[in-house]
Design a protein around this motif. Structure first.
Motif, PDB file in Angstrom:
ATOM      1  N   SER A   1       0.253  11.954  -0.065  1.00 57.37           N
ATOM      2  CA  SER A   1      -1.125  11.706   0.326  1.00 57.37           C
ATOM      3  C   SER A   1      -2.092  12.675  -0.347  1.00 57.37           C
ATOM      4  O   SER A   1      -3.284  12.413  -0.385  1.00 57.37           O
ATOM      5  CB  SER A   1      -1.253  11.815   1.845  1.00 57.37           C
ATOM      6  OG  SER A   1      -0.796  13.062   2.302  1.00 57.37           O
TER       7      SER A   1
ATOM      8  N   SER B   1      -6.366   2.089  -3.827  1.00 58.45           N
ATOM      9  CA  SER B   1      -6.448   1.603  -2.444  1.00 58.45           C
ATOM     10  C   SER B   1      -7.523   0.540  -2.307  1.00 58.45           C
ATOM     11  O   SER B   1      -7.395  -0.378  -1.491  1.00 58.45           O
ATOM     12  CB  SER B   1      -6.738   2.780  -1.501  1.00 58.45           C
ATOM     13  OG  SER B   1      -7.942   3.439  -1.875  1.00 58.45           O
TER      14      SER B   1
ATOM     15  N   GLN C   1      -6.001  -2.600  -3.646  1.00 55.72           N
ATOM     16  CA  GLN C   1      -4.970  -3.063  -2.716  1.00 55.72           C
ATOM     17  C   GLN C   1      -5.587  -3.787  -1.521  1.00 55.72           C
ATOM     18  O   GLN C   1      -5.032  -4.768  -1.015  1.00 55.72           O
ATOM     19  CB  GLN C   1      -4.131  -1.877  -2.248  1.00 55.72           C
ATOM     20  CG  GLN C   1      -2.815  -2.268  -1.612  1.00 55.72           C
ATOM     21  CD  GLN C   1      -1.874  -1.096  -1.511  1.00 55.72           C
ATOM     22  OE1 GLN C   1      -2.258   0.049  -1.754  1.00 55.72           O
ATOM     23  NE2 GLN C   1      -0.632  -1.355  -1.161  1.00 55.72           N
TER      24      GLN C   1
ATOM     25  N   GLN D   1      -4.522  11.028  -4.921  1.00 60.97           N
ATOM     26  CA  GLN D   1      -5.116   9.693  -4.835  1.00 60.97           C
ATOM     27  C   GLN D   1      -4.923   9.017  -6.178  1.00 60.97           C
ATOM     28  O   GLN D   1      -5.399   9.496  -7.205  1.00 60.97           O
ATOM     29  CB  GLN D   1      -6.600   9.772  -4.491  1.00 60.97           C
ATOM     30  CG  GLN D   1      -7.222   8.394  -4.280  1.00 60.97           C
ATOM     31  CD  GLN D   1      -8.697   8.475  -3.942  1.00 60.97           C
ATOM     32  OE1 GLN D   1      -9.337   9.484  -4.166  1.00 60.97           O
ATOM     33  NE2 GLN D   1      -9.245   7.405  -3.395  1.00 60.97           N
TER      34      GLN D   1
ATOM     35  N   ASP E   1      -4.425   0.471   6.611  1.00 64.53           N
ATOM     36  CA  ASP E   1      -4.744   0.258   5.200  1.00 64.53           C
ATOM     37  C   ASP E   1      -5.396  -1.092   4.928  1.00 64.53           C
ATOM     38  O   ASP E   1      -5.759  -1.367   3.782  1.00 64.53           O
ATOM     39  CB  ASP E   1      -3.467   0.378   4.353  1.00 64.53           C
ATOM     40  CG  ASP E   1      -2.817   1.737   4.501  1.00 64.53           C
ATOM     41  OD1 ASP E   1      -3.541   2.709   4.731  1.00 64.53           O
ATOM     42  OD2 ASP E   1      -1.576   1.819   4.398  1.00 64.53           O
TER      43      ASP E   1
END
Length: 1252
Positions: free
Chosen positions: A528, A573, A576, A531, A735
């Protein structure tokens, strides 16, 4: 009736219906033996009781009824992948539009203002010197040393600003009102060209802010200048630990946008004169050239003296792709070449030109720019005949860059070496110090950019491969070395404090286990701190045609300058979230592949190892993560697979069904399935989107009925919000993109969801449209002249943005599904004792103690209830906080898979017990999960998963009670006997229950490899071969390199001095230790530092006295660690899966003395086997393929193997390598540093060596 099961009529019915009922074949117990019938009865009884308890505690029937109004929709894979690609493309257009506005603004500002003088009191926001709310001494950047220089110029201080933590920018303290400037360590901020760029680029702040306001999803925006500075928005304090080595010009987003792809051959002179500092400078030059290459470039590094040799032998006569792994291999090989003999320039140049010609004729490699980089300390003449033969007759396709090394060089050398570059469209550089290497090497990027600048019209859009935003890849080796130094220090100090304890066998075994655990690969969930992202960037051109220079008087010179590169980051992200995983469903996923076949985004991309980036994390190929279910060995990929890969890389649209295998639960479990692949290219990008869906349960999906619109239901219910259905003990997938507010921050995804549920219930709500890129203002006037102060100029610098800003975005479909699930499962919040009519409720709860029942739906909603009700568990986090990812959780995925094995069964598991993460059995829990499907005729789809957790000790007690009872005989042998061992083992071979509590959670093959081997031979379990192509192995690191040492009298003096100092320190420490039995930590620390210095400076022929050598050998064996370097490698393992086909016939076999000393029976309605072993039989030696990963041994290194067996790649479409006006540019080299930069070179040299 052959048995009684708890006195329950329903259980009796299930027993009678079971095909493995004990009445099928009665076998009475032989003396001292357990019969097959007893084991069958135990398995039936345990499974049936667990089943009824699961049905009761999860209220599965009520859950099924909750979805009876849901619709079943056919999942159209082709439509799904196309819609996702369109959404991703729309997002990309937003980012490209923002970068285009930065590019246009930068070009106009530079055209208008770059010749303006910089005020003497000019101040700017320096990223390294900004204050922040919580300055930490341990995390400060490299302090600038103090200089006492007579002509030191006092510069204005850096502007100060208030920074505030911003969740949109990874909670980094920023100021969104302006940008700040990062200046690399090797660049002087107040050098004329640098400060001019910093000055005129301040005007970009307006455009940065307007971009961010029009698209609040924008991440970092930046302009990287060719002079080295980088202006980034928003402003932040630059952190670098231990040193700042960041230079934007060596990052992928800059390099790939600054010039089209290139084939590069680096020729390094290794003749006898290239020794000492010249050799070090040459290595530094090559290293810096390699740092400017990316995945679309190809390179070869050769050394030459009397012969020409590849620096890496297996790369002979070829160019290799400039991946991180290959570049690392080349850099490591630079330490090994020796200088000798006389340089044969003819052979070297001929070899380089012929190699490039082969690739040019075959359209191989980069298939665009080509260059030769010659690194030497002098040439005998200019070799004009070679250039005429290989380069000029083809209109000079190969550029030649020359790097002349050495302080004292002949005038003839300068003339000839410079001529070689100027006559071949290249650039000449003279280097005499290490400090100037980086800046001079980067000159070749500006030369390669000239054709781009001259054509002016096209600004190629470049998307980078995946990269981590936190640190430079080159830091990984340093961080690993620091970690090993800390470990070495700890061992040294421990040995000094207590030699007896340290040298004991027990302590050494403990340390060995720690070392093995540190080299584990797969418990790397802590990535984590990094990024992952991609970037989009475009080149920024200097629009001037000519520049006034002072050379024998002022004159105008034709120029084609690259101002720099503008870009913005796109966190993966964000991409995603656009893949709508709820539409793909459980055990399905989407991933993106680049033109090189590498993964940009994939659920199995594992870029981090022990909190350090892996050496080749951004060049993981798609066939290294998509493991097809065949019996081929490592890297022996099938033609079918490579053909699929080629179609995906070529951005075609298609679909295919393939048999695959994939790992679960941190590479501890395996599953095999048939999956359907759908793919399509993302237009105007190098990326292809692939969606993978399970072939059986992936064909359909649950959708709410169209009448259940959230807003309509809220209005008809008198504005009652849907949040009433979410009162207690619930969570959503953290998420997934339900709704996102761009101007407000929330403490959790649940808080943000509740906020939007309130807003949806109010009149006037409108679902926001998907954001689209605003119109990009194109300047049609051109820049043929300098329109100073004209209206056209002013209009160019304005930003027009008529697109209204949305303050939030919502996924209507996902919100609809979530509210439907929440409304129809709101009853789950009621206590089971309130809703249950069964009199057994209190009995079950009393029997199992503390229980957690949970429900997780396809929309990402997870609910849980504790029985008896409890505010919180002091031992572990609440269920939904610990496992909030619904369809992505292992228990969810396994339950859905198990439905197609036995639709009534539950999947049981216990936490894995490994050396690295030992299981605390007193706090261990058992998790059971079961998939709830909703059907409509022949169609059905997974709607939810229900399950329960309870203490492991209660299952052990239950297991013991059942396996200690007799069915037919009042006296019989049971699992209580010392001669029988009984286990519950799950479908992947992990022990759920064992009589020995230390074995719970371990792999059964480790405890009884002989029994597991027989189960594999009987095809009860299948050993599935898994290869991890992202693994890291450890190579012993050489600490010295005699080839780099130049033996001079001064060096001999240094050796003698070092020996004298180290021997004196050793003698002093020996005396001191004899008088100081209770030495302090600080003294040990000093002793360790002395040891470290001794290790670095000691030489074999300056050894210590003979009577100390024996003690030293023991010391080195026990205390000194083997220094290693993390290296990419392949690791293979065998994971196991229960084979359910014809399972009863495989299991219903009697014990045959010690030939088959065990029974195995499937526990009804579960995924577990009951294995009963005759412990009186001797254990046979068995070669069990354990689950621990071992390195795959190839006959060559991994980079060499990949190079010998190359995989298909698609070359980038943009290639701008020539321009007719380039011949008008005379600038092709520099003989020495500008005097204005001389001071800064001294500064850079000091900083560089200060941190060595």
């Amino acid at each position: 009736m052959c048995n009684r099961v708890g006195g329950s009529i329903s259980i009796l019915v299930l027993l009678l219906l079971n095909p493995r009922n004990c009445s099928a074949s009665i076998q009475y117990d032989a003396p001292g033996k357990i019969s097959l019938n007893s084991v069958q009865a135990w398995a039936v009884k345990l499974g049936t009781e667990l089943y009824h308890f699961g049905e009761f505690i999860t209220r599965k029937k009520e859950v099924q009824d909750s979805f009876k109004s849901a619709q079943i929709e056919v999942r159209d894979g082709e439509k799904l992948v196309q819609n996702m690609a369109d959404d991703i493309r729309a997002m990309m257009e937003l980012k490209i539009s923002a970068v285009k506005r930065i590019v246009e603004a930068a070009e106009n500002m530079a055209f208008d203002k770059q010749n303006e003088p910089v005020p003497e009191d000019f101040q700017f926001y320096n990223s390294k010197e900004m204050d922040e709310p919580y300055d930490d001494v341990s995390l400060t950047t490299t302090p600038e040393p103090e200089f006492n220089v007579d002509n030191w110029i006092v510069r204005p201080p850096t502007k100060s600003a208030h920074l505030q933590s911003n969740p949109h920018f990874s909670n980094i303290p920023v100021n969104a009102n302006f940008s700040s400037v990062h200046v690399p360590t090797n660049v002087y901020a107040w050098a004329p060209e640098v400060i001019k760029g910093i000055h005129w680029s301040e005007g970009l702040d307006t455009h940065f802010i307007n971009n961010y306001q029009s698209d609040p999803t924008l991440s970092w925006q930046y302009f990287g200048s060719s002079t080295g500075f980088m202006r980034h928005y928003p402003a932040m304090k630059w952190r670098a630990d231990p040193v700042d080595i960041y230079d934007c010009r060596t990052r992928a987003w800059y390099m790939e946008a600054a010039a089209s792809p290139k084939d590069v051959v680096i020729l390094v002179d290794r003749s006898g004169s290239m020794t000492g500092q010249r050799r070090d400078i040459a290595k530094h030059v090559v290293t810096n050239i390699l740092d400017t290459l990316g995945n679309n470039d190809f390179v070869s590094v050769m050394t030459f003296a009397d012969t020409v040799e590849e620096i890496v032998p297996c790369f002979e006569d070829s160019l290799v792709q400039a991946t991180l792994g290959n570049l690392r291999e080349l850099k490591l090989a630079l330490d090994n070449f020796e200088t000798m003999e006389i340089a044969n320039f003819s052979a070297a140049l001929t070899r380089a030109f012929e190699l490039l010609e082969i690739y040019r004729n075959n359209s191989g490699g980069a298939n665009c720019n080509q260059a030769i980089m010659l690194v030497t300390d002098g040439v005998p003449y200019n070799y004009k005949e070679i250039f005429e033969r290989y380069n000029w007759k083809y209109e000079t396709p190969v550029r030649v860059f020359t790097y002349l090394i050495g302080r004292e060089v002949k005038v003839a050398d300068v003339r000839e070496v410079k001529w070689m570059a100027c006559a071949n469209r290249g650039f000449y550089v003279h280097l005499s110090t290490l400090a100037e290497v980086r800046e001079r090497v980067l000159e070749h990027v500006n030369v390669l950019a000239r054709p781009l600048v001259l054509q002016r019209e096209k600004h190629p859009v470049v998307w980078t491969p995946v990269y981590a935003n936190v640190t430079d890849p080159k830091v990984a080796d340093y961080l690993w070395e620091q970690r090993e130094r800390a470990e070495q220090k700890e061992r040294f100090l421990s040995q000094r404090r207590d030699k007896v304890l340290f040298n004991s066998e027990k302590e050494q075994d403990r340390r060995w286990r720690i070392t093995q655990m540190k080299q584990g690969q797969y418990s790397e969930l802590g990535n984590s701190q990094y990024q992952l992202m991609t970037s989009v960037s475009m080149p920024v051109y200097d629009l001037r045609h000519n520049e006034s220079v002072e050379e024998n008087g002022p004159k105008e010179m034709r120029i084609a300058k690259l101002l720099g590169v503008a870009g913005t980051d796109v966190p993966l992200s964000e991409i995603q979230a656009l893949m709508t995983p709820y539409k793909i469903g459980v055990n399905g996923y989407a991933f993106i592949v680049t033109n090189n076949g590498y993964i940009l985004l994939h659920p199995d991309l594992r870029p981090v190892f022990q909190q350090i980036l892996k050496p080749s994390y951004n060049s993981v190929d798609m066939i290294e993560v998509e493991l097809f279910d065949d019996d081929r060995g490592p890297r022996n990929f099938s033609k079918e697979l490579t053909a699929l890969r080629k179609e995906i890389i070529d951005q075609k649209t298609g679909n295919k069904v393939m048999n695959v295998k994939y790992h679960l639960d941190d590479m501890k479990r395996v599953s095999r399935a048939k999956k359907h692949y759908f793919w399509t290219g993302i237009s105007d990008s190098p990326f292809t989107l692939v969606v993978t869906i399970p072939e059986n349960y992936g064909r359909h999906r649950i959708t709410p009925p169209p009448t259940d619109d959230i807003h309509r239901l809220s209005l008809t219910s008198k504005n009652i919000s849907a949040r009433q259905y979410l009162s207690d003990k619930w969570s959503v997938h953290p998420d997934w993109l339900y709704c996102r507010h761009y101007e407000r921050t929330f403490s959790s995804p649940e808080e943000e969801l509740l906020y939007f549920l309130e807003r949806v219930a109010k009149p006037g709500w409108r679902w926001p449209a998907k954001p689209r890129p605003p119109e990009h203002h194109k300047n049609k006037q051109g820049h043929e002249r300098h329109n100073n102060g004209t209206p056209e100029t002013k209009d160019r610098n304005k930003v027009t943005n008529s697109t209204p800003r949305n303050e939030y975005y919502c996924d209507h479909g996902l919100m609809q599904a979530l509210v439907y699930d929440a409304r129809n499962t709101a009853w789950f919040n009621k206590s089971i004792s309130d809703s249950a009519s069964d009199e057994k409720a209190s009995e079950f709860i009393q029997r199992f103690g503390y229980i957690v029942a949970f429900l997780s739906t396809h929309s990402g909603l997870t609910r849980w209830q504790t029985h008896p009700p409890r505010e919180q568990d002091n031992v572990r986090a609440e269920f939904g906080k610990q496992w909030p990812r619904s369809i992505d959780e292992v228990w969810y995925r396994r339950a859905v898979e198990q439905h197609y094995v036995d639709p009534l069964s539950y999947v049981y598991s216990v936490e894995i017990n490994t050396d690295k993460f030992p299981l605390n059995i007193s706090n261990a829990v058992v998790t059971a999960s079961h998939a709830v499907f909703h059907g409509d005729g022949y169609k059905k789809a997974p709607a939810a998963v229900v399950g329960f957790q309870f203490k492991h000790e209660r299952l052990s007690e239950w297991f013991e009670n059942i396996t200690s009872s007799c069915e037919h005989n009042k006296e019989c042998v049971t699992c209580l006997s010392d001669t029988w061992d009984c286990y519950l083992v799950d479908n992947n071979g992990w022990i759920v229950v064992s009589e020995d509590v230390t074995q719970n959670g371990q792999f059964f093959g480790r405890i009884r490899p002989d029994i597991m081997t027989k189960l594999v031979e009987d095809e009860v379990y299948k050993a599935v071969h898994i290869v991890d192509y992202q693994a890291v192995c450890f190579r012993e690191k050489k600490t010295t390199n005699p080839a780099s040492t130049l033996m001079t009298p001064l060096h001999n003096f240094k050796i003698i001095t070092s020996w004298f100092v180290s021997t004196t320190l050793w003698f002093y420490n020996s005396i001191a230790l004899s008088f100081a039995q209770a030495s302090s930590y600080s003294f040990d620390d000093v002793a360790y530092q002395s040891y470290e210095n001794d290790e670095e400076n000691d030489d074999s022929y300056m050894s210590k006295p003979t009577n100390m050598r024996t003690l030293e050998r023991d010391f080195e064996k026990l205390v000194l660690i083997n220094r290693t370097r993390p290296t990419p490698c392949d690791r293979e393992m065998f994971l196991y899966q229960l084979e359910y086909s014809n399972l009863d016939a495989k299991l219903n076999k009697p014990v045959k003395d010690c030939e088959r000393p065990f029974y195995a029976q499937l526990v009804n309605y579960t995924n577990m086997l009951m294995i009963v072993v005759d412990a009186s039989c001797p254990r046979e030696e068995a070669s069990m393929s354990f689950i621990e990963a071992t390195e795959v041994q190839y006959n060559e290194s991994l980079p060499c193997l990949k190079h010998v067996h190359p995989l298909y790649r698609k070359q980038p479409t943009s290639c701008i390598k020539n321009h007719t006006e380039e011949s008008n540019i005379d600038m092709c080299g520099r003989g020495s540093l500008p005097s204005s930069n001389f001071f800064w070179i001294i500064f850079s040299t000091f900083v560089t060596y200060h941190h060595l």
